[in-house]
Design an enzyme around this catalytic site. Structure first.
Site, short mmCIF file in Angstrom:
data_model
loop_
_atom_site.label_atom_id
_atom_site.label_comp_id
_atom_site.label_asym_id
_atom_site.label_seq_id
_atom_site.Cartn_x
_atom_site.Cartn_y
_atom_site.Cartn_z
N ARG A 52 -10.18 8.82 1.49
CA ARG A 52 -8.76 8.47 1.58
C ARG A 52 -8.43 7.55 0.42
O ARG A 52 -8.91 6.42 0.35
CB ARG A 52 -8.50 7.76 2.92
N GLU A 110 0.86 -1.20 0.00
CA GLU A 110 0.00 0.00 0.00
C GLU A 110 0.88 1.23 0.00
O GLU A 110 1.95 1.25 0.62
CB GLU A 110 -0.88 -0.01 1.26
C1 SAM Z 1 2.53 4.44 6.10
S1 SAM Z 1 3.01 3.84 7.67
C2 SAM Z 1 2.25 2.25 7.71
C3 SAM Z 1 1.27 2.12 8.83
C4 SAM Z 1 0.55 0.79 8.96
N1 SAM Z 1 0.11 0.25 7.71
C5 SAM Z 1 -0.64 0.90 9.92
O1 SAM Z 1 -1.70 0.36 9.67
O2 SAM Z 1 -0.52 1.57 10.96
C6 SAM Z 1 4.70 3.46 7.43
C7 SAM Z 1 5.40 2.93 8.64
O3 SAM Z 1 6.75 2.60 8.27
C8 SAM Z 1 7.56 2.76 9.42
N2 SAM Z 1 8.98 2.80 9.00
C9 SAM Z 1 9.63 3.82 8.39
N3 SAM Z 1 10.92 3.48 8.17
C10 SAM Z 1 11.08 2.21 8.65
C11 SAM Z 1 12.17 1.31 8.72
N4 SAM Z 1 13.38 1.66 8.25
N5 SAM Z 1 11.98 0.10 9.29
C12 SAM Z 1 10.76 -0.26 9.77
N6 SAM Z 1 9.69 0.56 9.74
C13 SAM Z 1 9.84 1.78 9.18
C14 SAM Z 1 7.03 4.05 10.03
O4 SAM Z 1 7.38 4.13 11.41
C15 SAM Z 1 5.52 3.91 9.79
O5 SAM Z 1 4.87 3.37 10.92
#
Ligand code: SAM
Length: 319
Positions: free
Chosen positions: A158, A114
């Site tokens: 959204r 997504e």
């Molecule tokens: C768009 S959000 C996805 C949220 C999830 N689908 C939900 O339902 O809450 C992207 C997520 O990627 C995480 N993220 C960013 N960089 C990351 C990394 N290097 N390793 C693991 N997670 C990471 C962020 O903290 C964030 O929670």
């Protein structure tokens, strides 16, 4: 069915897959989850009893357990690097690279990714084309669609791109059926504390900008970047980093944490203990549960039809 929950945030994908599989009498098993954000990890642990691993870039693909489906709502990083993608290695430096290297190593049968809708048009479509090419080279048939939570039952506009991949020649179809939108009355809490009310100054400024247009309450007032106010019987997209007052219920108060969770389709049993600003960030980053439910149902229907057809063929060939 074993799955991994990458960039899991507070677990929107997990709620959806558990819901769908249990309804179909299939046992869901999350074998790995990861998110770098400590607040998201805490809330995930609070709800699912599991502490997600941290930074995915530091985790070897071989250390991730075998799984049937990979789920990932990967962050909408600047995709500038992907513009001239010539292959898998060229995605290095993006978090998509980490998804691709896990797919390459573990070769699960299916994945669902997504991202923001803007990925479709980014760099005249070249970025998405490159991403799809990488996924196809890894042996997947890939399809994508922009889904709007508003058309799948939630009062939140959204739009997000969903990318699905599968290895067998599945008869995959987008079984689009609009689900009527839940009214805001089922989302909004009847009484909320003073804490959520905007100052009189803000409320008056919204009223002036709204210029006395009439509407039937409840509505959610949305202020766009140009300062224009519109009132809708649904919410505009919850955003992790937006100003505190860009969405106001009836032009006077902010959404509560529970209301924001409901707008993303999270059940009321979901526990969330965090400051208001942390809650806004985590919920604003999350995925609308009904969109993932829809994706999973399309995929599971295709798997079921594929299996039925194959059984029919083998029955026929056995005479
Ligand atoms: C768009 S959000 C996805 C949220 C999830 N689908 C939900 O339902 O809450 C992207 C997520 O990627 C995480 N993220 C960013 N960089 C990351 C990394 N290097 N390793 C693991 N997670 C990471 C962020 O903290 C964030 O929670």
């Amino acid at each position: 069915m074993r799955y991994i929950d990458l960039f899991c945030g507070i677990g929107g994908f997990r709620i959806a897959i558990n819901q769908v599989l249990i309804a179909k009498n299939i046992n869901p098993k999350c074998v790995f989850s990861s998110d770098i954000d400590a607040d998201a990890q805490n809330i995930y642990q609070m709800n699912f009893g599991e502490q997600p691993a941290g930074d995915i870039t530091q985790i070897g693909a071989e250390d991730i357990p075998e799984h049937d489906i990979l789920l990932a709502g990967f962050p909408c990083q600047p995709f500038s690097i992907c513009g001239q993608l010539k292959g898998f290695e060229d995605t290095r430096g993006t978090l998509f690279f980490d998804i691709a290297r896990i797919l390459a190593c573990k070769q699960p049968d299916y994945f669902i990714l997504e991202n923001v809708k803007q990925l479709v048009g980014h760099n005249q479509g070249k970025t998405l084309k490159s991403i799809i090419e990488v996924l196809e080279k890894l042996g997947y048939t890939v399809e994508y669609k922009v889904l709007n939570a508003l058309h799948l039952g939630l009062p939140q506009k959204r739009e997000r791109i969903f990318i699905v991949g599968y290895r067998q020649l599945l008869p995959f179809r987008w079984d689009i059926q609009k689900i009527p939108m839940k009214p805001l009355t089922e989302i909004l809490e009847p009484q909320v504390s003073e804490f959520y009310y905007a100052s009189e100054k803000i409320r008056n400024s919204r009223l002036v900008k709204y210029q006395g247009k009439t509407h039937i309450e409840p509505t959610i007032w949305h202020e766009n970047k140009a300062g224009h106010i519109s009132a809708y019987p649904y919410s505009c997209a919850l955003r992790a980093g937006a100003s505190y007052n860009y969405l106001l219920v009836n032009g006077e108060r902010r959404l509560t944490e529970r209301e924001m969770l409901r707008l993303q389709g999270f059940p009321d049993e979901f526990k969330l203990v965090a400051s208001y600003s942390t809650a806004r960030r985590l919920i604003g980053n999350s995925v609308p549960v009904p969109c993932v439910v829809f994706m999973l149902n399309c995929l599971l229907n295709a798997i079921k039809n594929f299996t039925t057809d194959r059984n029919r063929v083998s029955l026929n060939s056995n005479g």
